[in-house]
Design an enzyme around this catalytic site. Structure first.
Site, PDB file in Angstrom:
ATOM      1  N   SER A  37       1.974   5.204  10.207  1.00 47.18           N
ATOM      2  CA  SER A  37       1.309   5.190   9.111  1.00 47.18           C
ATOM      3  C   SER A  37       1.471   6.427   8.101  1.00 47.18           C
ATOM      4  O   SER A  37       2.051   7.508   8.562  1.00 47.18           O
ATOM      5  CB  SER A  37      -0.018   4.649   9.203  1.00 47.18           C
ATOM      6  OG  SER A  37      -0.615   5.997   9.620  1.00 47.18           O
ATOM      7  N   LYS A  38       1.217   6.145   7.059  1.00 45.55           N
ATOM      8  CA  LYS A  38       1.187   7.005   6.123  1.00 45.55           C
ATOM      9  C   LYS A  38       0.377   8.423   6.368  1.00 45.55           C
ATOM     10  O   LYS A  38       0.885   9.682   6.419  1.00 45.55           O
ATOM     11  CB  LYS A  38       0.667   6.752   4.418  1.00 45.55           C
ATOM     12  CG  LYS A  38       1.893   6.472   3.880  1.00 45.55           C
ATOM     13  CD  LYS A  38       1.179   5.981   2.279  1.00 45.55           C
ATOM     14  CE  LYS A  38       0.286   4.844   2.489  1.00 45.55           C
ATOM     15  NZ  LYS A  38      -0.360   4.477   1.126  1.00 45.55           N
ATOM     16  N   GLN A  39      -0.554   7.946   6.993  1.00 46.04           N
ATOM     17  CA  GLN A  39      -1.643   9.001   7.690  1.00 46.04           C
ATOM     18  C   GLN A  39      -1.058   9.956   8.715  1.00 46.04           C
ATOM     19  O   GLN A  39      -1.679  11.032   9.048  1.00 46.04           O
ATOM     20  CB  GLN A  39      -2.985   8.486   8.020  1.00 46.04           C
ATOM     21  CG  GLN A  39      -3.930   7.950   6.727  1.00 46.04           C
ATOM     22  CD  GLN A  39      -3.312   6.525   6.257  1.00 46.04           C
ATOM     23  OE1 GLN A  39      -2.798   5.699   6.967  1.00 46.04           O
ATOM     24  NE2 GLN A  39      -3.326   6.511   4.960  1.00 46.04           N
ATOM     25  N   ASN A  40      -0.190   9.530   9.512  1.00 43.67           N
ATOM     26  CA  ASN A  40       0.384  10.369  10.457  1.00 43.67           C
ATOM     27  C   ASN A  40       1.895  10.546  10.438  1.00 43.67           C
ATOM     28  O   ASN A  40       2.548  10.681  11.419  1.00 43.67           O
ATOM     29  CB  ASN A  40       0.018   9.702  12.025  1.00 43.67           C
ATOM     30  CG  ASN A  40       0.555   8.368  12.192  1.00 43.67           C
ATOM     31  OD1 ASN A  40       1.552   7.981  11.592  1.00 43.67           O
ATOM     32  ND2 ASN A  40       0.190   7.779  13.117  1.00 43.67           N
ATOM     33  N   THR A  86       0.961  -1.092   0.099  1.00 43.35           N
ATOM     34  CA  THR A  86       0.010  -0.024   0.145  1.00 43.35           C
ATOM     35  C   THR A  86       0.926   1.106   0.027  1.00 43.35           C
ATOM     36  O   THR A  86       0.406   2.403   0.001  1.00 43.35           O
ATOM     37  CB  THR A  86      -1.254  -0.049   1.428  1.00 43.35           C
ATOM     38  OG1 THR A  86      -0.228  -0.218   2.565  1.00 43.35           O
ATOM     39  CG2 THR A  86      -2.051  -1.036   1.159  1.00 43.35           C
TER      40      THR A  86
END
Ligand code: GLU
Length: 295
Positions: A246-249, A13
């Site tokens: 994660s990519k989000q944080n 991902t």
């Protein structure tokens, strides 16, 4: 020869980041320390979440860190026939059943029972289709968490090499879970169990965020009559918001201009302080240090 077979099973991902390298390094070190083999499996069944090219990038990042699998990697997207065969066995044995419910059907049924229990965004399936579809069209296929009644064996007990004794009341905490999704995609739980068994994995070493999945995987192993590997869940690297990186944080792709620094950071999350000036030296010293911790 050691019967140890380990694996790193990234979902493509995005590129590897500091958090995923910890799991990769730990699984590699554990395999090396046990004189075993180390495999890489690309878990690309959730195609909408996969990023084109991320698989090759991850393999290149691993190679830059000196983490090279002992066999050609596997891609789960090529293994649907195996998952289908396992699913058919589970259905034939009464373990798995078709389900017609949409998410809003499930929410409505839970509300009617007065027990909406969101579990990290997942709903505990109320069992609507457990005894048949009542003329509705099948969408997904689910795994029965209790074959006869929950009371027979309400909890799955298991041992984690780092976390110690673990237990989960599958029927209450998780409920009948999806094996094949309404969009036709294979669920992680089924694919991971089929592949860990097919590849003869003796030891699963992965991030602690996945520990909660282990009882579902043990239930599937029992239902399919395959061995349960040993499990070791590694510490997580946290992002700025205190949640798993994660990519989000804020996770950024590993900077491969300096693989030694990335490896050193990953090792320190695992409690290893390794002084080495080059990558081969680092990996040798780290393997020895890991061997002492698992001896
Ligand atoms: N593919 C999963 C992930 O990247 C890991 C699966 C596993 O190690 O069991 O989160």
């Amino acid at each position: 020869m050691s019967g140890y077979v380990g694996r790193f099973a990234p979902s493509p991902t995005g590129p590897l980041h500091a958090g995923s390298l910890v799991a990769a390094l730990a699984s590699w070190l554990d395999a090396r320390a046990h004189g075993g083999r180390w495999l890489v499996r690309i878990e690309d069944v959730d195609t909408p979440r996969c990023v084109p090219g991320a698989d090759r990038l991850i393999l290149a990042q691993l190679a830059a860190c000196g983490l090279v699998p002992d066999e050609e990697p596997l891609w789960q997207s090529a293994r649907g026939a195996l998952y289908q065969a396992a699913l058919e066995r589970l259905v034939a044995a009464g373990w798995a059943y078709p389900c017609a419910c949409t998410r809003s059907d499930i929410e409505r049924a839970l509300a009617a029972q007065g027990q909406a229990k969101p579990r990290g965004g997942e709903l505990v399936y109320p069992g609507t289709c457990r005894d048949g579809l009542q003329g509705r069209a099948a969408r997904a296929v689910r795994m029965r968490t209790s074959f006869v009644a929950c009371a027979d064996e309400p909890e799955i007990h298991w041992h984690d090499r780092r976390l110690g004794a673990q237990r989960q009341h599958l029927c209450e905490a998780v409920g009948d879970f999806v094996l094949k999704r309404a969009d036709g995609l294979w669920a992680y739980q089924l694919a991971v169990v089929v592949d860990d068994a097919a590849q003869g994995i003796s030891d699963v070493v992965r991030g602690e965020d996945l520990a909660d999945n282990t009882p579902r995987q043990i239930l599937l192993q029992r239902a399919l009559g395959v061995a349960t590997p040993r499990y070791l869940h590694t510490p997580l690297v946290l992002g700025a918001n205190g949640e798993k990186l994660s990519k989000q944080n804020g996770a950024t792709a590993l900077d491969l201009r300096d693989p030694l620094a990335a490896l050193r950071d990953a090792a320190s999350v695992l409690g290893l302080r390794i002084e080495a000036t080059d990558r081969p030296g680092f990996l040798a010293v780290a393997t020895e240090a890991w061997r002492r911790t698992v001896a």
